[in-house]
Design a protein around this motif. Structure first.
Motif, PDB file in Angstrom:
ATOM      1  N   PRO A  98      -0.164  -9.191  -7.200  1.00  0.00           N
ATOM      2  CA  PRO A  98      -1.468  -8.720  -7.680  1.00  0.00           C
ATOM      3  C   PRO A  98      -1.559  -7.208  -7.895  1.00  0.00           C
ATOM      4  O   PRO A  98      -2.404  -6.753  -8.659  1.00  0.00           O
ATOM      5  N   ILE A  99      -0.712  -6.428  -7.226  1.00  0.00           N
ATOM      6  CA  ILE A  99      -0.846  -4.976  -7.393  1.00  0.00           C
ATOM      7  C   ILE A  99       0.230  -4.413  -8.313  1.00  0.00           C
ATOM      8  O   ILE A  99       0.373  -3.205  -8.436  1.00  0.00           O
ATOM      9  N   SER A 100       0.990  -5.278  -8.958  1.00  0.00           N
ATOM     10  CA  SER A 100       2.046  -4.781  -9.833  1.00  0.00           C
ATOM     11  C   SER A 100       2.097  -5.616 -11.100  1.00  0.00           C
ATOM     12  O   SER A 100       1.824  -6.813 -11.078  1.00  0.00           O
ATOM     13  N   ASN A 101       2.451  -4.975 -12.219  1.00  0.00           N
ATOM     14  CA  ASN A 101       2.559  -5.713 -13.471  1.00  0.00           C
ATOM     15  C   ASN A 101       3.946  -6.287 -13.684  1.00  0.00           C
ATOM     16  O   ASN A 101       4.173  -7.043 -14.610  1.00  0.00           O
ATOM     17  N   THR A 102       4.906  -5.900 -12.819  1.00  0.00           N
ATOM     18  CA  THR A 102       6.299  -6.236 -13.093  1.00  0.00           C
ATOM     19  C   THR A 102       6.722  -7.585 -12.547  1.00  0.00           C
ATOM     20  O   THR A 102       7.713  -8.130 -12.988  1.00  0.00           O
TER      21      THR A 102
ATOM     22  N   PRO B 260      10.481  -2.160 -13.097  1.00  0.00           N
ATOM     23  CA  PRO B 260      11.248  -3.412 -13.159  1.00  0.00           C
ATOM     24  C   PRO B 260      12.626  -3.309 -12.497  1.00  0.00           C
ATOM     25  O   PRO B 260      13.121  -4.271 -11.931  1.00  0.00           O
TER      26      PRO B 260
ATOM     27  N   PHE C 203       7.391   0.189  -8.357  1.00  0.00           N
ATOM     28  CA  PHE C 203       7.218  -1.138  -8.940  1.00  0.00           C
ATOM     29  C   PHE C 203       7.895  -1.234 -10.302  1.00  0.00           C
ATOM     30  O   PHE C 203       7.665  -2.156 -11.062  1.00  0.00           O
TER      31      PHE C 203
ATOM     32  N   LEU D 188       2.135   2.176  -3.506  1.00  0.00           N
ATOM     33  CA  LEU D 188       1.213   2.598  -4.561  1.00  0.00           C
ATOM     34  C   LEU D 188       1.080   4.121  -4.572  1.00  0.00           C
ATOM     35  O   LEU D 188       0.867   4.727  -3.525  1.00  0.00           O
ATOM     36  N   PRO D 189       1.200   4.719  -5.754  1.00  0.00           N
ATOM     37  CA  PRO D 189       1.270   6.186  -5.855  1.00  0.00           C
ATOM     38  C   PRO D 189       0.150   6.950  -5.154  1.00  0.00           C
ATOM     39  O   PRO D 189       0.413   7.844  -4.361  1.00  0.00           O
ATOM     40  N   SER D 190      -1.121   6.600  -5.414  1.00  0.00           N
ATOM     41  CA  SER D 190      -2.174   7.497  -4.942  1.00  0.00           C
ATOM     42  C   SER D 190      -2.502   7.299  -3.464  1.00  0.00           C
ATOM     43  O   SER D 190      -3.217   8.088  -2.870  1.00  0.00           O
ATOM     44  N   LEU D 191      -2.001   6.227  -2.854  1.00  0.00           N
ATOM     45  CA  LEU D 191      -2.337   5.977  -1.462  1.00  0.00           C
ATOM     46  C   LEU D 191      -1.195   6.321  -0.523  1.00  0.00           C
ATOM     47  O   LEU D 191      -1.376   6.448   0.683  1.00  0.00           O
TER      48      LEU D 191
ATOM     49  N   PHE E  66       0.838  -1.200   0.000  1.00  0.00           N
ATOM     50  CA  PHE E  66       0.000   0.000   0.000  1.00  0.00           C
ATOM     51  C   PHE E  66       0.873   1.251   0.000  1.00  0.00           C
ATOM     52  O   PHE E  66       0.564   2.243  -0.652  1.00  0.00           O
TER      53      PHE E  66
END
Lengths: 440, 308
Positions: free
Chosen positions: B249-253, B165, B163, B143-146, B140
């Motif tokens: 789950p919260i990152s594409n990398t 690579p 996050f 994550l940028p906005s939180l 959490f």
């Protein structure tokens, strides 16, 4: 063997019981056969275990248990689709699987291949007319067998914020070209806002969009599986999104995260290509925007068409090792075709029912979409245009490859066609390794 | 009773006594160690053979595939790429975490330390937070906005993707360091407390400063504990799983094969291929053993030869 006996109504139940015994592989010696042919197994009370993750299923089962004291069903929640599928296969291998299992359509071929679910064709022969051909095909896998009853389905539509589309001056896109134009327009107006998003987190979502375009990821030719994940239709879909991602005009953050919920809440994301179960997700993840959403059909590849695809949805199957298959089949037939039960499925479990009659009987829109009075008839219209798909025996491997390859492609803003090719290759490699005959 | 009977009985018992005492340990070892490992080795040599489409009854059989699964694991590029990622992660975690642990232990043990008990608890507390919770918590924060981290970075005009690579490895190492420093600090600190104060007195009489005592006396005497904590940390980092799995789950990398252990998870529970997963587990166990024992071999001569 009992399969050869003629079918008479008085013997129906009996046959079912004998068939179940034979299917379960316990009819090893002939004396057992004789016994089961003369004494129906359903004389005493039967206890059935049922693994499902649909909410409030215990309340629905309570209704059944009250009316059928001889067939007592117990609910067990083993986690969502993926999680419980892995648990189910492990339990089946260990010989202690539940009698009834909720199975996502794309997991059913894996279950069948692992011989974890039973062919219940003779037990549910009257159920077929209750479902559309597309959904019925998902439980027969295109074979003569029936591996479960369809329970819920997820035809896809475009969910959009009515107020914000107005604010940014874009109309609901009828075609994907219009969608792309809207995506560019909105992002040009405000760099922090996106018209829509692309997710590498859910292979089922992309599979649904590919179905709409006419993609056929798996098909059967004789005794060979054909894998066509990078067929022309799917490549078209991948390239479309790849272009938008490369230009940075669609959001690519991971779905289902708090960040993603916040983007909806804060009006940074205006639309979501999702399925009819979206109201449930939105109402729990983005409660504050209730009443500001509406559902439209997915944008089309050619103007004037009305195709959709399925995202999610599940069947209820009976495990191969269950000793009470005919009792389980009775319960499943009631649960998925009886009007009262389907009504409970809709109201309590909040699913979009697979039964055709259940779909058309829905009238009051979901509370979250109370502004769209025609929600359910719109959904039925979308559903009628939803194209099916044959799922292969290793959908999970394909979806995992999708997550990895497209995750990389999003980061590198590289070609989605290449990413799709590597999904195709990984899927074929996985099937070949497992020993399937595969053609591409 | 004849007089012979007890004697033979006694002789019999004398011969059997060690085995009787060993039995519980051996039984536990066999039941919970040898048998599972043996079964895993065996599973690794199995595979499926499919006739037709693999959908009908009896169309899927379990067959022996020899060492194919092991070969496949050993020649899988992605598997070794995973080890490379974990190696980089391990170097960061080991140096930073153990460095901080030594520093904190020495500071707490120094004569001038105040609020020892409070600091000790404060440093140790993150260890009591389960790995999954810690990863979610930091996730959490990344994550940028939180996240307040990003707000602070913004003040300095920095727009960072934690996050990214190239960055995600450090984001993950940070979680491990946060969670593991306290435990290692406690091991080292406990060791420091057990060192006789006479050494320090002698050193002070010889005019050594606190800093000199720390570097010339305490550090060398800490070496055995440092070796222990390093071996533990090598094993823990080579099996890193919780942090990448929770952040995935919260990152594409983070791919499904980011770390070797994640590969096992993906094979077993995503691709439903227990046989490959078994083979990969054995390979990982072997590599972990080589790493830990290799480290012990390298340091044993230097660390323990002086003592013995």
């Amino acid at each position: 063997m009992p399969y050869g006996l003629p079918r008479r109504s008085a013997l129906g139940l009996l046959l079912g019981a004998a068939g179940a015994v034979a299917l379960g592989g316990v009819a090893a010696c002939s004396s057992d056969d004789d016994k089961s042919a003369t004494t129906p197994e359903e004389t005493g009370p039967v206890e059935l275990t049922y693994w499902t993750w649909a909410p409030n299923m215990d309340k629905i089962v309570e209704v059944w248990n009250k009316a059928n004291p001889n067939i007592k069903v117990t609910i067990s929640n083993q986690g969502g689709g993926n999680e419980s599928a892995a648990k189910f296969l492990t339990a089946a291998k260990a010989g202690n699987a539940p009698d009834i299992m909720q199975a996502e359509y794309q997991m059913l071929p894996s279950f069948v291949a692992a011989e974890a679910v039973a062919d219940i064709k003779s037990l549910v022969s009257g159920a077929k007319p209750a479902f559309s051909d597309g959904l019925w095909g998902l439980v027969t896998l295109g074979t003569d067998a029936v591996y479960g009853l369809p329970q819920d389905s997820g035809p896809m539509g475009l969910f959009y914020r009515v107020d914000l589309l107005e604010k940014y001056g874009v109309a609901v896109p009828k075609t994907w070209d219009e969608y792309a134009a809207a995506a560019r327009k909105v992002h040009a107006a405000d760099k922090s806002v996106y018209f829509g998003g692309f997710s590498n987190k859910d292979g089922g979502w992309f599979a649904g969009l590919s179905q709409q375009a006419g993609g056929q990821w798996w098909s059967i030719a004789g005794d060979t599986w054909k894998v066509g994940i990078n067929d022309a239709a799917t490549t078209k879909v991948a390239d479309f999104w790849g272009g938008l991602v490369k230009d940075g005009v669609v959001d690519t953050q991971a779905w289902w995260s708090n960040e993603w919920n916040a983007a909806f809440t804060n009006g940074k994301l205006l639309t979501w290509c999702s399925a009819v179960w979206a109201p449930g997700v939105l109402s729990s993840n983005v409660p504050s925007t209730k009443g500001k959403w509406a559902m439209a059909p997915l944008p089309q590849w050619n103007a004037g068409e009305s195709f959709s695809g399925f995202w999610g949805g599940s069947a209820a199957s009976i495990s191969a090792s269950s000793k009470h298959k005919s009792a389980a089949a009775k319960f499943l037939t009631w649960l998925n075709t009886d009007p009262a039960a389907v009504d409970l499925l809709v109201k309590q479990a909040q699913v979009y029912p697979a039964a055709t009659a259940g779909q058309s009987s829905l009238s009051t829109p979901p509370e979250y979409f109370s502004n769209q009075a025609s929600f359910w008839s719109d959904a039925a219209a979308i559903s009628s245009g939803a194209r099916g798909f044959t799922f292969g025996p290793d959908v999970n491997a394909a979806y995992t490859a999708y997550e990895d390859s497209f995750g990389k492609a999003i980061q590198a803003k590289s070609s989605f066609t290449d990413a799709l090719t590597s999904v195709q290759q990984a899927t074929i490699a996985d099937m070949t390794k497992a020993g399937f005959k595969v053609a591409s | 009773m004849s007089p012979r009977t007890p004697r033979t009985g006694a002789r019999f018992r004398a011969g059997a006594v060690p085995y009787v005492f060993l039995t519980p340990a051996m039984a536990l070892f066999v039941a919970f160690f040898a048998v599972p490992i043996g079964y895993t080795l065996y599973l690794g040599t199995r595979g499926t053979k499919i006739s037709g489409l693999g959908l009908g009854k009896g169309s899927r059989r379990e067959v022996s595939v020899g060492f194919d699964n092991y070969k496949a694991t050993l020649t899988d590029h992605e598997f070794w790429a995973g080890w490379l990622r974990v190696l980089g992660y391990g170097v960061v975690v080991l140096t930073v975490m153990l460095g901080l642990a030594v520093l904190f232990a020495l500071l707490l043990d120094s004569a001038h330390a105040r609020l020892k008990r409070l600091s000790r608890i404060a440093i140790f507390l993150p260890y009591a937070v389960p790995g999954v919770v810690a990863s979610l918590l930091w996730g959490f924060l990344y994550l940028p906005s939180l996240s307040p981290i990003h707000t602070v970075l913004h003040w300095f005009g920095i727009q960072a993707d934690l996050f990214d690579p190239d960055v995600v490895m450090f984001s993950m190492a940070n979680i491990a360091v946060w969670g593991g420093t306290g435990f290692n600090m406690l091991v080292l600190y406990t060791h420091l407390r057990s060192i006789s104060p006479e050494y320090y007195e002698a050193a002070r009489l010889d005019g050594a400063s606190e800093f000199q005592i720390a570097t010339r006396i305490k550090l060398p005497m800490l070496v055995p504990s440092l070796i222990l904590t390093t071996v533990f940390s090598i094993i823990a980092t080579s099996q890193v799983f919780t942090e990448p799995m929770t952040l995935r789950p919260i990152s594409n990398t983070i791919s499904s094969t980011w770390s070797p252990l994640m590969t096992v998870f993906t094979q077993a529970f995503k691709n439903l291929d227990l046989y490959s997963a078994a083979a990969t587990s054995i390979v990982i166990a072997a590599i972990s053993l080589v790493l830990s024992f290799g480290f012990l071999r390298v340091v044993r001569k230097r660390a323990f030869s002086e003592e013995s």
